[in-house]
Design an enzyme around this catalytic site. Sequence first.
Site, PDB file in Angstrom:
ATOM      1  N   ARG A 271       6.297   8.486  -1.171  1.00 60.46           N
ATOM      2  CA  ARG A 271       5.516   7.005  -1.759  1.00 60.46           C
ATOM      3  C   ARG A 271       5.654   6.712  -3.096  1.00 60.46           C
ATOM      4  NH1 ARG A 271       2.089   6.488   2.060  1.00 60.46           N
ATOM      5  NH2 ARG A 271       0.954   4.654   1.465  1.00 60.46           N
TER       6      ARG A 271
ATOM      7  N   GLU B  56       4.189  -1.128  11.241  1.00 59.52           N
ATOM      8  CA  GLU B  56       2.993  -1.155  12.387  1.00 59.52           C
ATOM      9  C   GLU B  56       2.568  -2.621  11.458  1.00 59.52           C
ATOM     10  OE1 GLU B  56       0.839   1.397  12.789  1.00 59.52           O
ATOM     11  OE2 GLU B  56      -0.870   0.476  14.353  1.00 59.52           O
TER      12      GLU B  56
ATOM     13  N   LYS C  97      -2.470  -0.446   3.888  1.00 60.41           N
ATOM     14  CA  LYS C  97      -3.379  -1.490   4.928  1.00 60.41           C
ATOM     15  C   LYS C  97      -4.726  -1.381   5.085  1.00 60.41           C
ATOM     16  CE  LYS C  97       0.566  -1.195   7.434  1.00 60.41           C
ATOM     17  NZ  LYS C  97       1.385  -1.407   8.426  1.00 60.41           N
TER      18      LYS C  97
HETATM   19  P1  ATP Z   1      -0.057   1.912   4.903  1.00 61.24           P
HETATM   20  O1  ATP Z   1      -0.255   3.370   4.609  1.00 61.24           O
HETATM   21  O2  ATP Z   1      -0.486   1.264   4.127  1.00 61.24           O
HETATM   22  O3  ATP Z   1      -0.958   1.638   6.111  1.00 61.24           O
HETATM   23  P2  ATP Z   1       1.987   2.454   6.735  1.00 61.24           P
HETATM   24  O4  ATP Z   1       3.114   3.855   6.042  1.00 61.24           O
HETATM   25  O5  ATP Z   1       0.888   3.090   7.285  1.00 61.24           O
HETATM   26  O6  ATP Z   1       0.960   2.572   5.231  1.00 61.24           O
HETATM   27  P3  ATP Z   1       3.480   0.704   8.185  1.00 61.24           P
HETATM   28  O7  ATP Z   1       3.995  -0.308   8.757  1.00 61.24           O
HETATM   29  O8  ATP Z   1       4.141   2.637   9.468  1.00 61.24           O
HETATM   30  O9  ATP Z   1       2.297   1.584   7.020  1.00 61.24           O
HETATM   31  O10 ATP Z   1       5.253   1.779   6.560  1.00 61.24           O
HETATM   32  C1  ATP Z   1       6.170   1.126   7.335  1.00 61.24           C
HETATM   33  C2  ATP Z   1       7.355   2.016   6.413  1.00 61.24           C
HETATM   34  O11 ATP Z   1       7.157   1.993   5.674  1.00 61.24           O
HETATM   35  C3  ATP Z   1       7.359   3.432   6.689  1.00 61.24           C
HETATM   36  O12 ATP Z   1       7.951   3.710   6.757  1.00 61.24           O
HETATM   37  C4  ATP Z   1       6.211   3.917   5.247  1.00 61.24           C
HETATM   38  O13 ATP Z   1       7.162   5.181   5.486  1.00 61.24           O
HETATM   39  C5  ATP Z   1       6.538   3.010   4.578  1.00 61.24           C
HETATM   40  N1  ATP Z   1       6.214   3.423   3.485  1.00 61.24           N
HETATM   41  C6  ATP Z   1       4.347   2.750   3.726  1.00 61.24           C
HETATM   42  N2  ATP Z   1       3.705   2.399   2.086  1.00 61.24           N
HETATM   43  C7  ATP Z   1       4.722   3.035   1.503  1.00 61.24           C
HETATM   44  C8  ATP Z   1       4.846   3.875   0.240  1.00 61.24           C
HETATM   45  N3  ATP Z   1       3.028   3.309  -0.621  1.00 61.24           N
HETATM   46  N4  ATP Z   1       5.950   3.478  -0.315  1.00 61.24           N
HETATM   47  C9  ATP Z   1       6.958   3.457   0.082  1.00 61.24           C
HETATM   48  N5  ATP Z   1       6.779   3.554   1.641  1.00 61.24           N
HETATM   49  C10 ATP Z   1       5.892   3.638   2.371  1.00 61.24           C
HETATM   50 MG    MG Z   2       1.833   4.198   9.609  1.00 63.33          MG
END
Ligand code: ATP
Ligand code: MG
Length: 556
Positions: A262, A36, A272
Amino acid sequence: MTDESSNAGRDFIRDIVAADLASGREKGVVTRFPPEPNGYLHLGHAKSICLNFGIAEEFGGRCHLRFDDTNPTKEEQEYIDAIERDVRWLGFDWGEHLHFASDYFEQLYAWAQHLIRTGKAYVDDQTQEEIRLTRGTLTEPGQNSPFRDRSVEENLDLFTRMRAGEFPNGARVLRAKIDMTSGNINLRDPVLYRILNAHHPRTGNTWHIYPSYDFAHGQSDAIEHITHSICTLEFEDHRPLYDWCLENLPVPSRPHQYEFARLNVTYTLLSKRVLNGLVHGGHVSGWDDPRMPTLAGLQRRGIPAEALREFVKRIGVAKANSTVDIGMFDFVVREVLNKTAPRRMAVLNPLKVVIENYPEGQSETLEAVNHPDDPLQGSRRIPFGRELYIERDDFMEDPPKKFFRMAPGREVRLRYGYFITCREVIKNAAGEVVELRCTYDPATKGGNAPDGRKVKATIHWVSAAEAVPAEVRLYNLLFTTPQPDAANFAAQINPGSLETVTGMLEPALASDNFEGAIQFERQGYFCRDKDSAPGKPVFNRTVGLRDTWAKVSTTG
Ligand code: ATP
Ligand code: MG
């Protein structure tokens, strides 16, 4: 290390992919990385990127970069650009497959209408609060909305008017009609569309409604013919909804979702929302502050992309959440940098040395190898003269037993140079040591004495006349606790996370133009920062040579 990761390069997701290809259930593999664009990518994303792009590479498939841009209030073009840059920097390429969920808005809208027509979605006029209160809990079922049995015609009409912008934000939503008593709360008539009269970075003011993550994600996967939709464990409970949407829509392909754990790292927050708070709260200098666990910050700190890929490989992919020690990350970074980083000398806390028997006004150059294990990196000449700087920590006036470096009356070796002996200690009025008067032995050029006598220590140094002063930024852990609390992150920031010193560099460092990190001998790895100006170098410490984090953790 987990069982999954010890199995060199293999993990349960790769096993699934391999089995699907072997059985013919899939003819090829197509994955995607779906960020995102509401912030910069971080270390956790690196795990997901390496997994998705890595699988595509290893199994001869392809991986898409798809922006999940369904929430225009938090998303910005700056983030889109940064994400593309960072994925490339990490070493991956999506080829022609740069996609945006917003490219599918028209199709998603048509599919929402399809659900309405088949009696599987309805417009709900309840407020967000009312919807929340009637959703039930883990132990109690939810209650049906009073708007649940609207006619198809009325639903279609209202949905069309939602799209046209007739209603204010939050006035209505489109919900799937599934089961308000389901044991899985995600299936209790989840919201598919909400009204948001907001400008979108790509679609501008075209839309007044935006699809939810759950409605956009699986269908976007289907449009792109994704075979394995890999995400983190928090989406496990969403999988039944993911499947429900695909089963109830005339989608062009049938992807499957798989979840992995994760990445969590000690002393680090990978969210984020928190990273945004650090940037916008002024706790760091920006998204690329070298203390940030963002890919941009890590890059600026001098971490090579190869070290990130190697780290991700070693931690493996598991099904259970766990936390990786930050020391392991530093270990991998050192290991990668040690192989290639050129060596230089720099003194970070200078103490002046005057060689009394070296003629005034004279100087010479000494040969120094650029890398001890890589002769191809060659050597350079470093200036030597009557006045030098050594590291203040390499001298002790009253040394304890195990301190073998410089002390009154003691002889040590200068790296690439001569043996010198400390003859006199000069102090200022406050009693602080300001200068050492030494002598050198001209017969020890090159670092050995012809009479075979030994010294116990070799120290680094720079020639005072040619040394280049530089701002050196020494980074430490950003948080003081191993498991920082995301809800209260500001209170746990390490006040000593950035220490700035003026170091004295050997002259080559002022003109070298290395891309990556350099080893300052006996200190650690450093890289030139973008804040450098002509004649005013700025260096960042990438990582120290030894593991100092245990010490940091006890002193805060
Ligand atoms: P955040 O919690 O940091 O906001 P998010 O999951 O909302 O992260 P996205 O931009 O939606 O951020 O993530 C893109 C991809 O990265 C998704 O498939 C998510 O599952 C993966 N991802 C995000 N954080 C991690 C992590 N700590 N370890 C592994 N994969 C991750
Ligand atoms: Mg997300």
